[in-house]
Enzyme design. Sequence first.
Site, short mmCIF file in Angstrom:
data_model
loop_
_atom_site.label_atom_id
_atom_site.label_comp_id
_atom_site.label_asym_id
_atom_site.label_seq_id
_atom_site.Cartn_x
_atom_site.Cartn_y
_atom_site.Cartn_z
N HIS A 387 -9.55 -11.27 -29.39
CA HIS A 387 -9.17 -9.87 -29.56
C HIS A 387 -7.99 -9.54 -28.67
O HIS A 387 -8.03 -9.80 -27.47
CB HIS A 387 -10.35 -8.95 -29.23
CG HIS A 387 -10.02 -7.50 -29.46
ND1 HIS A 387 -10.11 -6.54 -28.49
CD2 HIS A 387 -9.57 -6.87 -30.58
CE1 HIS A 387 -9.74 -5.37 -29.00
NE2 HIS A 387 -9.41 -5.55 -30.26
N HIS A 468 -5.57 -4.45 -36.61
CA HIS A 468 -6.07 -3.06 -36.64
C HIS A 468 -4.92 -2.12 -36.26
O HIS A 468 -3.98 -2.53 -35.58
CB HIS A 468 -7.25 -2.90 -35.72
CG HIS A 468 -8.54 -3.36 -36.36
ND1 HIS A 468 -9.65 -2.57 -36.42
CD2 HIS A 468 -8.84 -4.51 -36.99
CE1 HIS A 468 -10.61 -3.24 -37.05
NE2 HIS A 468 -10.14 -4.42 -37.41
N GLU A 469 -5.04 -0.87 -36.70
CA GLU A 469 -3.93 0.09 -36.56
C GLU A 469 -2.62 -0.60 -36.98
O GLU A 469 -1.62 -0.60 -36.26
CB GLU A 469 -3.80 0.63 -35.12
CG GLU A 469 -5.02 1.39 -34.64
CD GLU A 469 -6.15 0.46 -34.22
OE1 GLU A 469 -5.88 -0.57 -33.59
OE2 GLU A 469 -7.31 0.75 -34.55
N GLU A 493 -16.05 2.36 -37.84
CA GLU A 493 -16.09 2.88 -36.47
C GLU A 493 -16.25 4.39 -36.41
O GLU A 493 -16.90 4.92 -35.52
CB GLU A 493 -14.83 2.45 -35.70
CG GLU A 493 -13.54 2.93 -36.29
CD GLU A 493 -12.30 2.36 -35.57
OE1 GLU A 493 -12.47 1.55 -34.66
OE2 GLU A 493 -11.18 2.74 -35.94
C1 NOJ Z 1 -9.70 0.46 -32.62
C2 NOJ Z 1 -10.18 -0.62 -33.53
O1 NOJ Z 1 -10.26 -0.16 -34.86
C3 NOJ Z 1 -11.52 -1.08 -33.04
O2 NOJ Z 1 -12.08 -2.01 -33.94
C4 NOJ Z 1 -11.35 -1.66 -31.67
O3 NOJ Z 1 -12.60 -2.02 -31.17
C5 NOJ Z 1 -10.72 -0.64 -30.72
N1 NOJ Z 1 -9.55 -0.10 -31.30
C6 NOJ Z 1 -10.37 -1.25 -29.37
O4 NOJ Z 1 -9.41 -2.24 -29.52
CA CA Z 2 -8.96 1.77 -35.83
#
Ligand code: NOJ
Ligand code: CA
Length: 686
Positions: A387, A468-469, A493
């Site tokens: 990650h 992500h983002e 989330e």
């Molecule tokens: C937003 C992400 O969508 C989520 O999956 C992640 O855990 C957090 N950011 C922290 O990186």
């Molecule tokens: Ca997100």
Amino acid sequence: MRALKSLVPAFALALAAASPLPAFGQTANSTVTAASPDGTLVLTVSTDSSNRPIWSLIRKGKLLIGASKLGFTLTDGLNMVRGFRITGSETASADQTWEQPWGERRFVTDKHNEVLVYFQQNADYGNRLMNVRFRLFDNGFGLRYELPQQPNLKTMKIADEWTEFDVAQAGTAWWITAGEWNRYEQVYQKTPIDAVSTAHTPITMRLDDGTHLAFHEAALVDYSAMWFKRAEGRQFRSTLAPSSSGARVIRELPFNTPWRTIRIADSAAGLVENDLELNLNEPNKLGDVSWFKPMKYVGIWWGMIRGDWTWAQGPRHGATTARAKEYIDFAARHGFGGVLVEGWDKGWNGDWFGHGQDFSYTEAVPDFDLKAVTAYAASKHVQLIGHNETGGNIANYEAQLDDAMKLYQSLGMHSVKTGYVADAGGIIAPGDAPGETRMEFHDGQRQVQHHLKVVETAAKYHVAIDAHEPVKDTGLRRTYPNWIDREGARGMEYNAWGQFANGPDHEPTLVYTRMLSGPMDFTPGVLSLEGAKHAPLASTLAKQLGLYLAIYSPIQMAADFIENLDAHPKELDFISKVPADWSESHLIAGEVGDYAIFARKDRNSADWYVGGVNGATARNLTLAMDFLEPGKTYTATIYKDGEGATYLTDARHRIAYDTRTLKKGDTLPLWLAPGGGAAIRLHPGR
Ligand code: NOJ
Ligand code: CA
């Protein structure tokens, strides 16, 4: 005029002749026409009275896209909008099938006709050249600009792109707002087409005559994302995501823009079973990517999202060596291929949101022994999923990228989830001078370049990327099949952060909007149906299983705590068996925003899976088992909403199990609860 071979079948010409548009064929120097292979779509390209390039589309004899202009405004020169004439055109066609290394289907058919139209501006504008390639499929359309090398234009500093789409009929649109602080993570709006403001793509429309459209783009490389802006009435226009350099895009010539695309179908299924953007991307540049295996995964994640654990170190730190080993044991026991661990690295202890300058991508925190955990995972035939949260600080990430990917490869890690948590316009990018930084948009040209740099660097070290983002997906997984999926919408989330935070219609809307762009790391499988402080999900238990069929990704999470997964042995059994790689996928029942039921065939066995998600309204379906192989009998293991189930009350936990034998030609009645869903495994044999 350069060789213009007419691609317009006779019947399309007859239809066109009856329409109010200009005559077809090569009637004048200023008009070019082309049709899709079976003549369903007919394109006309010409110039208007101000010598502006215009195009229009007819479908089945009816105007679909009225006269729409093409062109650019520049920050440092005269506009490329007026003063054009057509100097020639060239046609080509293709009919081919290509194979995906993984995906919703193994083989993709690409059957199209195309015409490349050469435009030139007059001497007042420096005789500048602009070519536009139009590609016509029977169920879709694409156009892109091709800017050739030329004496009077070396660099294009694009103030904005002026591609218009004049939607000829009224109807309904499903869309989210472009340029918002929270990027693509919004609840979809459903409005009349003429009430859209500026939307992200894909934007989906159902016209009053039942025609379904989805506007998007393909092959977004070294360019800013296209936002879809309503000018007036039902007339839309591209506007590009902003950039710190003033010009929204800066490119040396020659270059091609991304494709501007429209999926076109009679039904919702026709939008979903449509490979338009993939077909408009370049073939695989990476060759063999068999080092990436589609899989399911669990993770040290939901606990931080809910607030039970922390990313930062301290008494509630999620990513400890001991917990990672527990999750690895669970994964090995239930056939999950991966374990995601977030908060393993240095940099989370301060205010990481929107800054990210402290993140290290190679150094673990003291209570997480990266080497020991990856070695333990390998001994259990499980992979650690890395990650890399950046907080939007790509300057910091790019500086460490090579070292990080090299390290992960050496530890047997083949996928990494990246993250860019920062408000829109909050990307901190390297500037021109050493140490200088600039602020950029999540989908501006600089961030588009960044994502590809990450993906290409990762590929060198046999690492796959789940962003992500992100910037939206435009089919680049065809060219870079290690770009396995993205978030790029409101995922699971949000359900941790409030009651019914994603409403019951959210997922049956995603299927026909966001999911048209490509795989999503939605992270299904919250079997407890509870977020933080017991906030309930707008979902039944069966819907959590249905999500594995409705929302495709080659890596699929089971997002809940492992204790909660263990507490549902039957559901866990389904999740551990459901594939993340398919040889075929069909939408067998569904309407935009209401419900979506898929039939998908496992790529590695003869099993079929059926299931999906429902919105707020209960419904009875009769599913036709037409897709099954003739002459075979299948044992169907059925997970469906129990009697009286509804997302609205504790009855959301009611699930019913059933077993039946089914064969091709049979039908299966199915009741879907409000906020419900279903999942069925069909295994040949009794
Ligand atoms: C937003 C992400 O969508 C989520 O999956 C992640 O855990 C957090 N950011 C922290 O990186
Ligand atoms: Ca997100």
